[in-house]
Structure formats: C-alpha cells, structure tokens
Design an enzyme around this catalytic site. Structure first.
Site, PDB file in Angstrom:
ATOM      1  N   THR A 112       0.797  -1.423  -0.046  1.00 56.26           N
ATOM      2  CA  THR A 112       0.038  -0.128  -0.079  1.00 56.26           C
ATOM      3  C   THR A 112       0.956   1.430   0.139  1.00 56.26           C
ATOM      4  OG1 THR A 112      -1.756  -1.135   1.501  1.00 56.26           O
ATOM      5  CG2 THR A 112      -2.038   1.308   1.075  1.00 56.26           C
ATOM      6  N   LYS A 187      -7.651   1.647  -3.284  1.00 58.40           N
ATOM      7  CA  LYS A 187      -7.403   1.212  -1.919  1.00 58.40           C
ATOM      8  C   LYS A 187      -7.722   2.391  -0.859  1.00 58.40           C
ATOM      9  CE  LYS A 187      -5.044  -0.848   1.467  1.00 58.40           C
ATOM     10  NZ  LYS A 187      -5.621  -2.094   2.072  1.00 58.40           N
ATOM     11  N   LYS A 262      -1.614   4.888   8.680  1.00 57.62           N
ATOM     12  CA  LYS A 262      -0.800   5.063   7.537  1.00 57.62           C
ATOM     13  C   LYS A 262      -1.401   5.254   6.205  1.00 57.62           C
ATOM     14  CE  LYS A 262       1.650   2.263   4.327  1.00 57.62           C
ATOM     15  NZ  LYS A 262       2.080   0.916   3.655  1.00 57.62           N
TER      16      LYS A 262
END
Ligand code: NAD
Length: 318
Positions: A112, A187, A262
């Site tokens: 990611t 995402k 994050k």
C-alpha cells in the site's frame, strides 16, 4: 472489470509454474508467497529481516541471498513492502530489481503506497523495458493466509490479464480499477470510507451509552437499518454483538490502528495533491494518527472507541 479463471483475456495467456520473485516476506508477504508455492509456482523470496527469511523457508519458499538474486531470471517480480520509499528504493540502482530483471518482466507491487509513488514506479518500470501493475490488497493477514485477499489493480489490460492467475492464487476477488495508480487510488478511497465509518460507529455507541441505550439495542437497530456498514456488522467496536470482532479479544488486531493511520496519511496526501474536499477524511487521519501514536499503537483500529469514550465527559444523561 474483474479477473476470473474463465476470463477470456486471461485464458491460457500465462501458464502456471513460473518463476516468481517475492520481495518483502513480512506479515502479509510470507503467507501470500506460501500460497503461490501451493499453486505450483517456484518462488524465490527475499527480506531484509532474518526472522522473516526463516519463517519463509518453513513455508517452502526458496530464500535468495539478495533481492537481486531473487529477481534474476524471474518471470514475475512481486513486492510487498512497508511504504513507497521501500518500493522505489528496491526498484532502482545498479543492483535494483529493474536493472537485474530480464526484459519485459512483469512487476506487481502489492504494497500500500501513495498513488504518486505507484505512478512513479510504473514510469520507472516502463523506462527500464518492463511491465507493471500496482495491485494493493485488502483482507489483512487472515485473507493473506486463506488466499482470499481482494486485489485492486492499476495498469494495462493485457498485463492485468497476464497477472490474473498469479493474483488468483493469493486472492478471491481481483479487480482491474484502471490505468497506472488506479489500484492504489481505489485502496485509499476504500480505506478512507472505513476510517470515517469506524469513527462514526464508535461515536454512536458512546453517545448511545450516554443516553442509557445498551450496545445490543443500538446494534440490533442499526445493523438492520440505514446505519449498517462493515465497521458495525463485521468489526463491531464494542464486545458482544459480533463475537468475532477484535473488541471481544481486547482489541488485538485485526487491522491495526497504525495501518489505518498510515492509509489515512496516504489519503490526505491524495486529498492535498488533487484538491478534493474531504473534511471527514482529513479529520479521520488526525484522529487515527493520535490514536496510533498513543494508547492505540498495538491495537485494532476499532479500539478508537476507547479514546472516544475516554475523551467524553463523565456526565451521562439521567
Ligand atoms: P511487515 O512490516 O510485516 O512486512 C514488510 C517486510 O518488508 C518486512 O519483513 C521488512 O523486513 C521487509 N522489507 C523492508 N524493506 C525491504 C527491502 N528493501 N527488501 C526486502 N525486504 C524489505 O508489513 P505487512 O503487514 O506485511 O504489510 C506489507 C504491506 O501491505 C504494507 O504496505 C501494508 O500497508 C500493506 N497491507 C498490510 C495489511 C495488514 O493487515 N498487515 C493489510 C493490507 C495491506
């Protein structure tokens, strides 16, 4: 567009049993690589951490002495690394993955990372004569172990078709989201929904408690009404209504609050670079950043409810 094993564009385009380099054998990478081995691929893996290499060896993964050694002669190079700087660092340099891989190698980055970093990685791969997809995942460590991850892919349709059988060995749902960076965009948007909705659900439970409502009563109503969402019905932040949720095991992750912080940081980066208005997404980032830096560092992201409760005044409505 989804990949399925019967997708015409994927059929026969990529025979199983290829050599796959897997860089980053951590919580996610190790079980993902193990599923590739189970599917009949030859996997050569590398990680900087000796304990990760040991775990990988136990899973039947060949351990290479460096990332470059793993990538030499590979048909596909997969990276599953902490952040964009690790991916771009591993790609570049004299002994970097792009330099040592054979011409036209397919690079799949499942980490990611920021959309901008993903686009930069695509650019570097193309300039070096390779093909690339960004293919981040959702589903966590459980999904990685069970081979049920959702992959969100960005890149060309032909590369997506070719990657399909490899991704299908590690996941249950493989979605082509668009061109370079589109997987990371999907995402970041999905996780912004998740972060905001977990905060909303947690605030509602705390308010309900203050109003004298039992958690069960609120759950019974909201789970079958317009407040229904994954944060409520699968990862419920109070113990009781959903026995499998992390709240029932002392908020052990699950999906760690630090990872939510994050991902929301990546969302804020995207919000700032695009100028999109996302006030709740930005506020969620601030809330989760404090959570991850404080009591929540080792907790599931649903533990945010304890911060919200602790920051609420002690007065309850009689
Ligand atoms: P992790 O920290 O467990 O694993 C990352 C591994 O990369 C570590 O073992 C580290 O030693 C290794 N590494 C770092 N730099 C390296 C390099 N240059 N060469 C080789 N190895 C290197 O992290 P994780 O939980 O496996 O997550 C990996 C990625 O997946 C992250 O981008 C994360 O955001 C994403 N992700 C994680 C989850 C989850 O639930 N853990 C869910 C979805 C997505």
């Amino acid at each position: 567009m989804y990949y399925t094993s019967t997708s015409a564009e994927g059929k026969g385009s990529f025979l199983m049993g290829k050599k796959i380099a897997f860089i980053g054998l951590g919580h996610m990478g190790s079980p993902m690589a193990a599923n590739l081995v189970k599917a009949g691929h030859r996997v050569s893996g590398f990680d900087l951490a000796p304990e990760a290499l040991e775990e990988a060896r136990a899973q039947g993964i060949e351990v290479a002495e460096s990332a470059a050694a793993a990538a030499a002669g590979a048909d596909v190079v997969i990276t599953m690394l902490p952040a964009g700087r690790h991916v771009l660092g591993a790609y570049q340099g004299e002994n970097g993955l792009l330099a040592v891989a054979g011409p036209g190698t397919l690079f799949l980055d499942c980490s990611t990372i920021a959309v901008e970093d993903a686009r930069a990685a695509h650019g570097l791969a193309a300039a070096a004569g390779h093909r690339a997809l960004d293919a981040p995942v959702s589903g966590g460590v459980g999904g990685a172990a069970n081979g049920t991850l959702t992959f969100m892919a960005g890149g060309g349709a032909e590369d997506f078709a070719e990657a399909g059988p490899v991704l299908a060995a590690m996941g249950g749902r493989i979605v082509h989201c668009g061109g370079p960076g589109a997987g990371q965009a999907a995402k970041v948007c999905n996780n912004m929904i998740l972060g905001v909705s977990m905060i909303a659900v947690s605030e509602a439970f705390v308010l309900g408690e203050k109003l004298g409502l039992t958690n069960e009563a609120l759950f019974d109503v909201a789970s079958a009404a317009s407040g229904q969402c994954w944060a409520l019905t699968t990862n419920c932040p109070v113990p009781g209504p959903v026995p499998g949720s992390p709240a029932n095991r002392g908020y052990q992750p699950g999906f760690a609050g630090v990872l939510m912080a994050k991902d929301l940081g990546l969302a804020v980066q995207a919000i700032e670079s695009t100028g999109a208005q996302a006030r709740l997404g930005s506020l969620a980032e601030e809330i989760y950043r404090h959570f991850a830096e404080g009591d929540g560092s080792g907790q599931d992201f649903s533990g945010i409810i304890n911060d919200i409760r602790a920051n609420s005044s002690v007065e309850a409505l009689a």
